[in-house]
Design an enzyme around this catalytic site. Sequence first.
Site: not given
Ligand code: FPP
Length: 269
Positions: A35-36, A48, A52, A146, A196, A215
């Site tokens: 997240d984040g 945004r 990603h 893995l 998280r 945990e």
């Molecule tokens: C949450 O951050 C993240 C996601 C919804 C997508 C996760 C994707 C990646 C880590 C990159 C691509 C992954 C792969 C496997 C190719 P958020 O957008 O909710 O962040 P925020 O809470 O700060 O808005």
Amino acid sequence: MKVLLEALAPGSEDLALARAIDSERLPAHIAIIMDGNGRWAQQRNLPRVAGHKEGVPAVRTTVETCAQLGIGALTLYAFSVENWKRPRLEVDTLWRLLRVYLRSELALMMRHDICFNAIGRLEELPEYVRIELGDVTRRTSANRGLRLNLAINYGGRAELVDAVKNLIQDEVQVTEQSISARLYTAGQPDPDLLIRTSGEMRISNFLLWQIAYAELYVTETLWPDFTRAELLRAILDYQKRDRRYGGLGGSETGFPDRSLEPIEIPIAR
Ligand code: FPP
């Protein structure tokens, strides 16, 4: 574990952290809510989706480190059933990033003997994504290292609904075992450690059944900044925990000798 120790630079913080880990007590399964990304981009005045994109190297490092450590399974939350509510551009960018990731990481997966597995309602994904997922799943299916579960269009409640539908269809008795055997993670150990990032204290519909005794490790770090060192710190923190599973934890009570003596309870009138 040995593979990781050999790969790390002498004198580095990562090596010191890795050496402190007890290889006999590694979590069998690690789950991560990444997240984040959005906030990481926002802090830099970037769109945004740039967050990603920057999250991909953190995924790579995490996957490779878990493989080198000898972790059995890693489940990453990449897209939830609720994420369709995001703007179209963001959702489309996530699919494109996923395709690039799958193509670029196949070599790493083969090198580290990683078996790739996508979990979630995959039938609702764009066809080109399903093709890529199927391809990497097939090519890595004989790998025995893995197990990498990528949760895509995943929801814990949706998974339980699917499992229960399956139970009804098979006319099977409802037990904890028969439910577990119908989850997307059937046959794998439940996560011992749930990480998280970005400081939110929520489960967000992730692996609801499987994390019953996991945990939790929550870090303020935003996902694109999540490093190998932070992953190793999370594992070290996990190894300090006294896991009780509702009991007292091992043969020790953790209290002075009198802790197991009975006390008198007056009868209420
Ligand atoms: C949450 O951050 C993240 C996601 C919804 C997508 C996760 C994707 C990646 C880590 C990159 C691509 C992954 C792969 C496997 C190719 P958020 O957008 O909710 O962040 P925020 O809470 O700060 O808005």
